[in-house]
Design an enzyme around this catalytic site. Structure first.
Site, short mmCIF file in Angstrom:
data_model
loop_
_atom_site.label_atom_id
_atom_site.label_comp_id
_atom_site.label_asym_id
_atom_site.label_seq_id
_atom_site.Cartn_x
_atom_site.Cartn_y
_atom_site.Cartn_z
N PRO A 88 -6.50 1.62 18.57
CA PRO A 88 -6.18 0.92 17.32
C PRO A 88 -6.23 1.79 16.06
CG PRO A 88 -8.39 0.36 18.03
CD PRO A 88 -7.79 1.18 19.12
N LYS A 147 -1.09 0.46 15.05
CA LYS A 147 0.31 0.46 15.47
C LYS A 147 0.70 -0.65 16.45
CE LYS A 147 1.70 3.82 13.12
NZ LYS A 147 2.37 3.31 11.94
N TYR A 197 -10.68 5.67 6.14
CA TYR A 197 -11.16 6.14 7.44
C TYR A 197 -12.19 7.22 7.15
CZ TYR A 197 -6.83 4.25 9.56
OH TYR A 197 -5.81 3.46 10.00
N TYR A 204 2.18 7.77 10.28
CA TYR A 204 1.36 6.61 9.89
C TYR A 204 2.24 5.47 9.38
CZ TYR A 204 -2.79 4.20 8.08
OH TYR A 204 -3.79 3.29 7.83
N HIS A 224 0.83 -1.22 0.00
CA HIS A 224 0.00 0.00 0.00
C HIS A 224 0.86 1.26 0.00
CE1 HIS A 224 -4.20 -1.42 0.64
NE2 HIS A 224 -3.50 -2.54 0.66
P1 RFL Z 1 -0.50 -10.68 21.79
O1 RFL Z 1 -0.71 -10.74 20.34
O2 RFL Z 1 -1.68 -10.43 22.66
O3 RFL Z 1 0.18 -12.05 22.20
C1 RFL Z 1 0.31 -12.45 23.54
C2 RFL Z 1 0.36 -13.95 23.58
O4 RFL Z 1 0.52 -14.37 24.93
C3 RFL Z 1 -0.40 -15.41 25.22
N1 RFL Z 1 -0.65 -15.41 26.66
C4 RFL Z 1 -0.08 -16.25 27.52
N2 RFL Z 1 0.80 -17.24 27.35
C5 RFL Z 1 1.21 -17.93 28.43
N3 RFL Z 1 0.72 -17.67 29.69
C6 RFL Z 1 -0.15 -16.69 29.92
N4 RFL Z 1 -0.61 -16.44 31.15
C7 RFL Z 1 -0.59 -15.93 28.81
N5 RFL Z 1 -1.45 -14.89 28.67
C8 RFL Z 1 -1.48 -14.59 27.37
C9 RFL Z 1 -1.60 -15.08 24.38
O5 RFL Z 1 -2.44 -16.22 24.14
C10 RFL Z 1 -0.95 -14.58 23.10
O6 RFL Z 1 -0.69 -15.62 22.18
O7 RFL Z 1 0.59 -9.59 22.18
P2 RFL Z 1 1.89 -9.05 21.40
O8 RFL Z 1 2.74 -10.17 20.93
O9 RFL Z 1 2.46 -7.99 22.26
O10 RFL Z 1 1.32 -8.38 20.05
C11 RFL Z 1 0.54 -7.23 20.13
C12 RFL Z 1 -0.53 -7.23 19.04
O11 RFL Z 1 -1.20 -8.48 19.02
C13 RFL Z 1 -1.53 -6.12 19.27
O12 RFL Z 1 -0.88 -4.92 19.59
C14 RFL Z 1 -2.41 -5.84 18.05
O13 RFL Z 1 -3.12 -6.97 17.60
C15 RFL Z 1 -3.40 -4.75 18.46
N6 RFL Z 1 -4.45 -4.66 17.50
C16 RFL Z 1 -4.20 -4.05 16.32
N7 RFL Z 1 -2.94 -3.59 16.06
C17 RFL Z 1 -2.64 -3.07 14.90
O14 RFL Z 1 -1.44 -2.72 14.68
N8 RFL Z 1 -3.62 -2.90 13.94
C18 RFL Z 1 -4.92 -3.32 14.13
O15 RFL Z 1 -5.74 -3.20 13.23
C19 RFL Z 1 -5.25 -3.94 15.37
N9 RFL Z 1 -6.48 -4.43 15.61
C20 RFL Z 1 -5.72 -5.22 17.77
C21 RFL Z 1 -6.72 -5.10 16.78
C22 RFL Z 1 -5.99 -5.91 18.97
C23 RFL Z 1 -7.24 -6.46 19.21
N10 RFL Z 1 -7.44 -7.13 20.47
C24 RFL Z 1 -6.39 -7.14 21.44
C25 RFL Z 1 -8.58 -7.77 20.90
C26 RFL Z 1 -7.97 -5.65 17.02
C27 RFL Z 1 -8.25 -6.34 18.20
C28 RFL Z 1 -9.62 -6.93 18.35
#
Ligand code: RFL
Length: 395
Positions: free
Chosen positions: A294, A298, A202, A389, A73
Site C-alpha cells: 500500500p 496505488k 511519509y 507517484y 494535492h
Molecule cells: P475491493 O474493493 O476489495 O472490492 C471487491 C468487492 O467484492 C466483494 N466480494 C464479493 N462479492 C460477491 N461474492 C463474493 N464471493 C465476493 N467476495 C468479495 C467485496 O465485498 C467487495 O465489495 O476490490 P477492487 O474493486 O478491486 O478495489 C481494489 C481496492 O479496494 C484496493 O486495491 C485498495 O483499497 C487497496 N488499499 C489501498 N489502496 C490505495 O490505493 N491506497 C490506500 O491507501 C489503500 N489502503 C487498501 C488500503 C486496502 C486495504 N485492505 C484490503 C484491507 C488499506 C486496507 C486496509
C-alpha cells in the site's frame, strides 16, 4: 432464468466503475455484491486518487461530490533524520494533481449513481459461484434471502477482490501466480482529529515508518510500521500517539494533534499478480488479479484502470464484433500492473526500517540511506518519483 451481457462479481471500485462504463457503451450488466450496502459504504481503505482516475470519473459524470469535497494535492513530504523534504510532484510532472477522497465515499457515490440510472445491483448475494466460464454461456448462481438465483451471461467480470471467489473458479494450473509476502506490516489508524499537515507525510525513522495521510478536515489516517501478525491488542491508543509523535518528529518542532481513535487494525503487505488476468469468458480486474504493497497508494487506481480497459474491450467485442482488445486485455493491464508493482515495492523498501533478520542488513541500510539522499538532492530523481507517484502516462 435472468439474462445479461456481463455478470460483474463485486461492488468495489473495479466492479462499480466497470458497470458505469459498460452502461455508457450501451452494454447491459448486473452487479452481485456479497455484503450489504451499508457495509461497503463504510469500509475504510484507500484515499489517494491519481490524476487520470479523477479525469476518468469526471469525464463520465461520476465525480461531482468528489470534486466538491475532495482535496487537491500537489506535493508530498518525506521525512528523514528529522528533516522535511517536499516533492512537488505537480510541478515536476506536467501540472498533474492528485485528489484525496476516501474510498468508501467514492463507492457510495458510484452505488448511488448506478441505482439512480436504473442499474441492477444485488447486495447480500451469498455463495456466489461461477459456471461454464470456459464455454459460450457462463452462468452465475447465488443465494439471496433464502432463494436460489441464476443469471446467464455472455461474459463474467471477477471484481471481487483478493478474497473473492472468481479467481478460484479458474482450473488449477492455468494461472501463473506470483506472490511475495513482505516482512512489513502497518498499524492503520483512523482518528477523529484535524490533520496536522496539509500534505501527506511519509517518515523514515529508526523505530520504523510512520505515515500521516489525509481524509477530511475532521478525520485523519495514520500508519505505523510493525511486523506481520502483530496483534492490534499490543497497540493501545496511548502507544499509537506516542509512536506517531516520535517517528514523525522534526527538528523544527512540528506538532502532532491527537484525537479519539475511531478504528485501528494491522494490515500485512504483499505483492501478488496472476497471469493472465483471464480464463475463457472470465476477466479478472482489480484486487482479484493483483495486490500491491500500500505504500504507493496505488491499489484503487489500478482497479479503476483495469475497469476502463475491460469496459472498452468488452464494448468493442459486443458492439462492433471486434475481439482484438479483449484478447489483449490481460497484456494491456499487466504492463501497468508490473510498473506499479515495481514502484510500490521500491518505495516500500526505501521508506521502512529494514527487518533485523535481513542478511547484510547494515550494508542495505547504507544503500537505503544513499537512495534517500539522492532522492532529496536530485531533481531528476524527484521527477522520476513524481511521475510514478502521480501515475505515469504510457502505462
Ligand atoms: P475491493 O474493493 O476489495 O472490492 C471487491 C468487492 O467484492 C466483494 N466480494 C464479493 N462479492 C460477491 N461474492 C463474493 N464471493 C465476493 N467476495 C468479495 C467485496 O465485498 C467487495 O465489495 O476490490 P477492487 O474493486 O478491486 O478495489 C481494489 C481496492 O479496494 C484496493 O486495491 C485498495 O483499497 C487497496 N488499499 C489501498 N489502496 C490505495 O490505493 N491506497 C490506500 O491507501 C489503500 N489502503 C487498501 C488500503 C486496502 C486495504 N485492505 C484490503 C484491507 C488499506 C486496507 C486496509
Amino acid at each position: 432464468m435472468a439474462r445479461t451481457c456481463v455478470g460483474i462479481v463485486g461492488a468495489g471500485p473495479a466492479g462499480l466503475v466497470l458497470a458505469h462504463l459498460l452502461a455508457d457503451h450501451g452494454v447491459e450488466c448486473v452487479v452481485l455484491e456479497q455484503k450489504s450496502r451499508a457495509y461497503v459504504e463504510k469500509r475504510v481503505r484507500a484515499g489517494l486518487l491519481e490524476h487520470r482516475t479523477v479525469a476518468l470519473l469526471d469525464e463520465r459524470g461520476l465525480a461531482e461530490r468528489l470534486r466538491a469535497e475532495g482535496q487537491v494535492h500537489r506535493g508530498v513530504e518525506l521525512r528523514f533524520a528529522g528533516e522535511r523534504h517536499r516533492i512537488p510532484y505537480t510541478e515536476l510532472y506536467g501540472g498533474r494533481e492528485m485528489v484525496v477522497y476516501a474510498q468508501q465515499e467514492l463507492v457510495a457515490d458510484l452505488i448511488g449513481l448506478w441505482l439512480a440510472r436504473g442499474g441492477e445491483l444485488a447486495f447480500e448475494a451469498e455463495d456466489v459461484s461461477l459456471h461454464g466460464i470456459d464455454g459460450e454461456r457462463p452462468e452465475l448462481r447465488w443465494r439471496a434471502a433464502g432463494r436460489d438465483e441464476r443469471l446467464a451471461c455472455e461474459f463474467v467480470a471477477g471484481c471481487d477482490g483478493y478474497h473473492g471467489v472468481s479467481r478460484g473458479a479458474v482450473p488449477d494450473g492455468v494461472l501463473r501466480v506470483h506472490e511475495l509476502a513482505l516482512p512489513f506490516a502497518w498499524v492503520g489508524v483512523l482518528a477523529a482529529v484535524a490533520p496536522s499537515t496539509e500534505e501527506i507525510i511519509y517518515a523514515h525513522h529508526a523505530d520504523g515508518f510512520a505515515g500521516h495521510m489525509l481524509r477530511s478536515a475532521a478525520v485523519s489516517r495514520f500508519y505505523l510500521q510493525t511486523t506481520p501478525d502483530d496483534p492490534i491488542e499490543r497497540w493501545p491508543d496511548g502507544r499509537i500517539w506516542e509512536e506517531l509523535a516520535r517517528r514523525l518528529a522534526t527538528r523544527d518542532g512540528w506538532k502532532l494533534r491527537e484525537g479519539p481513535v475511531l478504528e485501528k487494525n494491522v494490515t500485512d503487505m504483499r505483492s501478488f499478480v496472476v497471469e493472465p488476468m483471464q480464463f475463457g469468458r472470465l476477466f479478472l480486474a482489480g484486487d482479484a488479479a493483483h495486490i500491491v504493497p500500500p505504500t504507493g497508494a496505488k491499489g484503487l487506481n489500478l482497479a479503476v484502470a483495469d475497469a476502463r480497459v475491460l469496459a472498452d474491450a468488452l464494448a468493442a467485442r459486443v458492439r462492433r464484433n471486434d475481439p482484438a482488445p479483449l484478447e489483449a486485455y490481460s497484456a494491456t493491464c499487466l504492463r501497468r500492473v508490473w510498473r506499479v508493482q515495481e514502484f510500490s515495492s521500491w518505495m516500500t523498501w526505501l521508506i521502512h526500517r529494514l527487518p533485523a533478520e535481513l542478511p547484510d542488513r547494515e550494508l542495505r541500510e547504507r544503500l537505503q540511506r544513499a537512495q534517500l539522499e539522492y532522492l532529496f538532492a536530485s531533481r531528476a530523481a524527484m521527477a522520476s518519483f513524481a511521475e510514478n507517484y502521480v501515475g505515469i502516462e504510457g502505462f
